[in-house]
Design a protein around this motif. Sequence first.
Motif, PDB file in Angstrom:
ATOM      1  N   THR A 237      33.167 114.099 -53.299  1.00 48.01           N
ATOM      2  CA  THR A 237      32.755 114.623 -54.599  1.00 48.01           C
ATOM      3  C   THR A 237      32.429 113.492 -55.561  1.00 48.01           C
ATOM      4  O   THR A 237      31.337 113.449 -56.140  1.00 48.01           O
ATOM      5  CB  THR A 237      33.866 115.523 -55.179  1.00 48.01           C
ATOM      6  N   HIS A 270      38.495 117.312 -59.067  1.00 48.84           N
ATOM      7  CA  HIS A 270      38.713 116.546 -57.837  1.00 48.84           C
ATOM      8  C   HIS A 270      37.846 115.293 -57.754  1.00 48.84           C
ATOM      9  O   HIS A 270      37.732 114.686 -56.697  1.00 48.84           O
ATOM     10  CB  HIS A 270      38.573 117.435 -56.599  1.00 48.84           C
ATOM     11  N   ASP A 358      28.486 122.481 -58.474  1.00 50.33           N
ATOM     12  CA  ASP A 358      27.540 123.604 -58.318  1.00 50.33           C
ATOM     13  C   ASP A 358      28.225 124.797 -57.657  1.00 50.33           C
ATOM     14  O   ASP A 358      27.953 125.951 -57.986  1.00 50.33           O
ATOM     15  CB  ASP A 358      26.261 123.183 -57.583  1.00 50.33           C
ATOM     16  N   GLY A 359      29.169 124.527 -56.751  1.00 49.78           N
ATOM     17  CA  GLY A 359      29.923 125.623 -56.154  1.00 49.78           C
ATOM     18  C   GLY A 359      30.793 126.298 -57.192  1.00 49.78           C
ATOM     19  O   GLY A 359      30.944 127.523 -57.212  1.00 49.78           O
ATOM     20  N   GLU A 360      31.324 125.508 -58.075  1.00 49.79           N
ATOM     21  CA  GLU A 360      32.212 126.006 -59.139  1.00 49.79           C
ATOM     22  C   GLU A 360      31.515 127.033 -60.033  1.00 49.79           C
ATOM     23  O   GLU A 360      32.168 127.881 -60.653  1.00 49.79           O
ATOM     24  CB  GLU A 360      32.678 124.806 -59.981  1.00 49.79           C
ATOM     25  N   GLN A 390      26.453 121.411 -52.056  1.00 50.72           N
ATOM     26  CA  GLN A 390      27.532 121.823 -51.163  1.00 50.72           C
ATOM     27  C   GLN A 390      28.783 122.172 -51.943  1.00 50.72           C
ATOM     28  O   GLN A 390      29.023 121.630 -53.015  1.00 50.72           O
ATOM     29  CB  GLN A 390      27.886 120.671 -50.211  1.00 50.72           C
ATOM     30  N   LYS A 520      26.199 115.063 -51.556  1.00 48.58           N
ATOM     31  CA  LYS A 520      27.653 115.056 -51.385  1.00 48.58           C
ATOM     32  C   LYS A 520      28.004 113.971 -50.363  1.00 48.58           C
ATOM     33  O   LYS A 520      27.372 113.850 -49.313  1.00 48.58           O
ATOM     34  CB  LYS A 520      28.133 116.440 -50.925  1.00 48.58           C
TER      35      LYS A 520
HETATM   36  C1  LIG Z   1      40.034 128.440 -58.574  1.00 47.61           C
HETATM   37  C2  LIG Z   1      39.920 127.471 -57.449  1.00 47.61           C
HETATM   38  N1  LIG Z   1      39.632 127.909 -56.219  1.00 47.61           N
HETATM   39  C3  LIG Z   1      39.547 127.043 -55.178  1.00 47.61           C
HETATM   40  C4  LIG Z   1      39.746 125.707 -55.368  1.00 47.61           C
HETATM   41  C5  LIG Z   1      39.683 124.738 -54.191  1.00 47.61           C
HETATM   42  N2  LIG Z   1      38.475 123.901 -54.272  1.00 47.61           N
HETATM   43  C6  LIG Z   1      38.508 122.698 -54.820  1.00 47.61           C
HETATM   44  S1  LIG Z   1      37.017 121.964 -54.863  1.00 47.61           S
HETATM   45  C7  LIG Z   1      36.290 123.255 -54.067  1.00 47.61           C
HETATM   46  C8  LIG Z   1      34.837 123.197 -53.764  1.00 47.61           C
HETATM   47  C9  LIG Z   1      34.082 122.742 -54.947  1.00 47.61           C
HETATM   48  O1  LIG Z   1      32.733 122.702 -54.731  1.00 47.61           O
HETATM   49  P1  LIG Z   1      31.775 122.244 -55.908  1.00 47.61           P
HETATM   50  O2  LIG Z   1      32.107 122.981 -57.133  1.00 47.61           O
HETATM   51  O3  LIG Z   1      30.401 122.358 -55.425  1.00 47.61           O
HETATM   52  O4  LIG Z   1      32.207 120.751 -56.165  1.00 47.61           O
HETATM   53  P2  LIG Z   1      31.759 119.435 -55.403  1.00 47.61           P
HETATM   54  O5  LIG Z   1      32.997 118.917 -54.761  1.00 47.61           O
HETATM   55  O6  LIG Z   1      30.723 119.810 -54.412  1.00 47.61           O
HETATM   56  O7  LIG Z   1      31.232 118.556 -56.455  1.00 47.61           O
HETATM   57  C10 LIG Z   1      37.227 124.245 -53.799  1.00 47.61           C
HETATM   58  C11 LIG Z   1      36.941 125.502 -53.098  1.00 47.61           C
HETATM   59  C12 LIG Z   1      40.049 125.280 -56.670  1.00 47.61           C
HETATM   60  N3  LIG Z   1      40.268 124.020 -56.955  1.00 47.61           N
HETATM   61  N4  LIG Z   1      40.102 126.169 -57.684  1.00 47.61           N
END
Ligand SMILES: Cc1ncc(C[n+]2csc(CCOP(=O)(O)OP(=O)(O)O)c2C)c(N)n1
Length: 1015
Positions: A237, A270, A358-360, A390, A520
């Motif tokens: 990330t 993260h 973007d997943g968020e 991703q 990513k």
């Molecule tokens: C409410 C919630 N659900 C699940 C997670 C676990 N989780 C942490 S990062 C992530 C994927 C994030 O993807 P994205 O938003 O695209 O961030 P990227 O790492 O690709 O920048 C998940 C499912 C979390 N932190 N919070």
Amino acid sequence: MLTEIAVPDIGDFKDVEIIEILVKPGDSIKKNDPIVTLESDKSSVEVPSPLEGKISSIKVKIGDKVSQGSVVALVESNKKTEKKIIDKSEKIESIKQKSDVLPETENIIKQAESTVVKSEKKEKTKKVYPQANGTDIDPVETKEWLDSLDAVITKDGSDRAHYLLKKLIDEAYKEGSNRPLTRTTPYINTIPAESEKKSPGDQNIERRIRSLIRWNAAAMVVKANKKNPELGGHIGTFASAATLYDVGMNHFWRAKNNKFGGDLIYFQGHSAPGMYARAFLEGRLTAKQLSNFRQEVGVDGLSSYPHPWLMPKFWQFPTVSMGLGAILSIYQARFTKYLINRGLLKDEGRKIWAFLGDGEMDEPESLGAISLASREKLDNLIFVINCNLQRLDGPVRGNGKIIQELEGIFRGAGWNVIKVIWGSYWDSLLAKDKTGLLIKRMNECVDGEYQAFKANDGAYVRENFFGKYPELKELVSTMTDRDVWKLNRGGHDPHKVYAAYNEAIKKKNQPTVILAKTIKGYGMGKSGESINTTHQQKKLGEEDLLYYRDRFDIPLTDKQVKNIEFYKPDENSEEIKYIKERRMRLGGNLPERSSFAKPIKKPSNDIFENMMKASGSREMSTTMALVRMLTSLLRDKNISPRLVPIIPDEARTFGMEGFFQKIGIYAHEGQKYEPVDSEQLSFYKEEKKGQVLEEGLTESGAMSSWIAAGTSYTNHDLEMIPIYTFYSMFGFQRVMDLIWAGGDSQSRGFLIGATAGRTTLAGEGLQHQDGHSHVLASTIPNCISYDPTFAYELAVILKEGLTRMHDKQENIFYYITVMNENYTHPAIAKDSEKGILKGMYLFKEFNNRGKIKIQLLGSGTILREMISAAEILSKEYNIDSDVWSVTSFNELRKDGMETERKNLLNPGEKPKKSYVEKCLENRSGPIIAASDYIRTFADQIRPYLSKPFYSFGTDGYGRSDGRKQLRKFFEVDKEHIVTYALSALAKEQLVPSKYAEQAIKKYKIDKNKSIPTEL
Ligand SMILES: Cc1ncc(C[n+]2csc(CCOP(=O)(O)OP(=O)(O)O)c2C)c(N)n1
Ligand SMILES: [Mg+2]
């Protein structure tokens, strides 16, 4: 001249009681100063003076009943009488009597009718157009249009071109054509290359710094996992976001210092290793701390994610629960404007930046409040969405394009959207693309393909991207595969990112979202670049680490790489000097959490004095008592400006509509209309300086506002007192994650669960009746919760809360439930304050009957059932009792837990007694406890008692009925308590069992009815 002050229009209420007279003859008053307080069974409001002058006489006394028009006082004033409100309503009334339809309205109707007839006659000419089906049916004509557009852009600029296009679209729409889809723009950068403001930074040094940060961030994760594979962590990330952060850190984000309030940055949770890695180069964290990433127990380690609770001098915002950063930052930006508009904070042009994945963006909290941001014109807010295509398991939108989707959503919501898709290496190719074929190809590829391009190599891109059209293949024919591979994405190009940030900070009247396309696991090669498992890649083998070192030219030997050493250049190196100099220019370090807020002086005791007295025959709910106390607090000059009442569209339910007129509802543009109830005392007054945050139907939004206000002492160095009042069922149950984040953020404030209790809220049924919010509240370590019964208990708790949070500045917050059941309130008994705060105190002893005794513990309104049960036991069965008001089973448990632990850890010492033990140890008889919450609530004290203990509560789903029926159903009414008490005494062989049997018959208790959890 003498002027009468009369009660204005108070809506549907008549014969409302005067509960306070706030002035006396001879007092000088200003316009809007409160004269008396009126209280109906639904709300409590002050009557303000409509004019300035001197009180000549008071025409009412406390307890009088008044209605609209009743004269409350005479005022000596120089000005002419201002009986404006009443006069105006009379005028409207007279118009209404003359005719049901106003003459103006009649005219409008006539006009409308005439146009309807005309328009029906108008014949529509139906034109038939050739169907384009997406192909260009007349390329020559198209070219003419495009040439014209080109000429306009060259001659008059893009604003003029935009104007003309808009005109054309409007015209086409009027002519009946489908409105062209303007939700999205082509899949290219929003800022054309020639309009980019170039970064003034030294790109070579910045690249070297960025590489070191990348290395140290990855090394930190790998090292921790080598030590202990349980620890986890993320590399991919931050690897994708490094440039996005670096440009901000080097050029844009201003820190808090004694001259400036500081920009507020919500870092993507993260990506924390990247922030630690930079702080390491800045000399703020040591290599030892980095080595202890994700090890916080017993060592000076670093939190996995941003946690102000665990790193209170570093992190400001807990963001890692996906979606919370987005909504919290929106309300933070709004709250900043609120403070500015209320005149409490200087407008220094501070910005709020939120970094999101973007997943968020799929989280409802991420997008749920974006329209508020544009509606409130939050130009202090900038979202940066790292579109690395991703999420955890795979592509965010393999079959589509997340950037385009988000562009459509944000544009639709009124945001300024800046797409940063392509890096500078694409500029010349795009310039050569005269036919638009390259853009067409960019548009037609989906994210699954874009991901694959970067998981492969230059040859693959040549073949699969450019290769689709011979002209495009030709376009890159002179480039090597390496050159093709170098064609970079916008989010990795510091110039493109700089240009976007630069535009974003200048934007007026709109929030901005930057959609940055990245990769990513950027630079991780085969071990994690753009592959589906990137997200969880936390272990890099030696080969992978060596590759990473070479990829970013880290000056470490193979041996050092194998040891996973961090790298920090000498203090005198160009890199360290540069990084420090940049931050110095921007005012200091980031992130950094501090507070220079001055404590708020505690309110004078007389504010709560009234509440300590008995209410006599006057019945009122604890909600009303709360409203009264808040109204009094609004008269305290220290507290008043700091109060932030927050309500999600429920003020009238709680009798708080009096605040609307008194302190106004915050509206950043004031009130552009005359409210329909402008004649009434509690009219819907919106104003720029308004104090109430009337959030509408969004508990998440209201909670985010509460956190913004509750952390204002650190983010704005200004203590505020947020009081968020909600339907108790829609509090913890609905927004628990935000409340958890509020605790992590060290927010201070009050959460008020109103219409609380499973049987106290009658009628509303299963989805509304809360029987567990206190249990949920007990899970949050710094939340202090109470379920008071009487007004004086509430007063003691509020007073203590203000003292602890704002005088002593403890980082705690309060959850207090208030109810809408009306009853009389006794005066506070001597010396009960301490007990109220500790969680229980002796309310009443029934001592004069016999030898048999029972202990009755009640909480909230169920305490009243206990008191009635005690009376029955005394009168009808000669059984004595001690009745205890338990204001907080949660606080009792905390104390019990702590005492028990101390005793176990000091086995050789005389055991200490918990508070609940101390209260009950010398009292005789079994203990019966009941509340309007599930049994778990009262059960919490069971381990700390040595006597037989029975707890009762409202386990099961709520249902619609009156209070009496509900309490019978859940078995917390006085009859059940009497019966269960007799049964408990029989079990102890203190009374014969027939007593309980008789009670079961007498009260028609159905022994065969199932327990309510089953019904
Ligand atoms: C409410 C919630 N659900 C699940 C997670 C676990 N989780 C942490 S990062 C992530 C994927 C994030 O993807 P994205 O938003 O695209 O961030 P990227 O790492 O690709 O920048 C998940 C499912 C979390 N932190 N919070
Ligand atoms: Mg992502």
